[in-house]
Design a protein around this motif. Structure first.
Motif, short mmCIF file in Angstrom:
data_model
loop_
_atom_site.label_atom_id
_atom_site.label_comp_id
_atom_site.label_asym_id
_atom_site.label_seq_id
_atom_site.Cartn_x
_atom_site.Cartn_y
_atom_site.Cartn_z
N ARG A 43 0.80 -1.07 -0.05
CA ARG A 43 -0.05 0.01 -0.07
C ARG A 43 1.01 1.35 0.19
O ARG A 43 1.87 1.23 0.72
N GLU A 73 -7.09 10.12 2.74
CA GLU A 73 -8.30 9.49 2.40
C GLU A 73 -8.16 8.32 2.02
O GLU A 73 -7.03 7.88 1.40
N SER A 74 -9.07 7.28 2.03
CA SER A 74 -8.78 5.82 1.73
C SER A 74 -8.66 5.95 0.19
O SER A 74 -8.05 4.86 -0.53
N GLU A 75 -9.28 6.63 -0.57
CA GLU A 75 -9.06 6.76 -2.06
C GLU A 75 -7.64 7.16 -2.45
O GLU A 75 -7.36 6.53 -3.78
#
Length: 141
Positions: A43, A73-75
């Motif tokens: 990630r 933000e997860s995006e």
């Protein structure tokens, strides 16, 4: 990064074995610049920061642990498979001394070869223009 067919003759016959020794024995399957592990999904944020699953910490593009990460933000988090390659530090494929070779992930390898890629893009564009002028008239993109 695969070796272009026109440059294959510059590399020694035992290049696959030499490359494997550098990547997996000396570097222990990790990028020697940032520490990303070979063959794993990592990630990352696209700017060099990545999450080290083993140590449960975010790291910078140089592999140093970050004290804290500002809310993201997860995006913004992407997933990339890491592949190690052996890079020539002086860009000379004939110089295969161990101190001239380094195991690098895709990101670090592209950053290391940035100037060479820039020159190659310039040369490719000039060659396209020359071929266009020779056979088709003036080149228009």
């Amino acid at each position: 990064m695969p070796i272009r067919p026109q440059f294959k003759w510059l590399y020694p016959l035992d290049w696959p074995q030499l490359s494997a020794v550098i990547r997996f024995e000396r570097a222990k399957g990790r990028c020697e610049t940032c520490g990303r592990p070979h063959g794993r999904q990592v990630r990352h944020l696209g700017d060099g920061r990545w999450f080290d699953e083993e140590r449960k910490t975010w790291r910078c593009g140089r592999g140093r642990a970050l004290p804290r990460l500002i809310a993201v933000e997860s995006e913004a988090i992407r997933l990339t498979k890491v592949v190690l390659a052996t890079a020539h530090l002086d860009h000379d494929p004939g110089n295969n001394r161990p101190r001239n070779l380094k195991a690098l992930c895709q990101r670090c390898h592209m950053l290391h070869d940035r100037e060479q890629h820039r020159r190659q893009r310039w040369l490719t564009l000039r060659m396209r223009k020359a071929i266009g002028d020779l056979f088709l008239g003036p080149y228009s993109p």
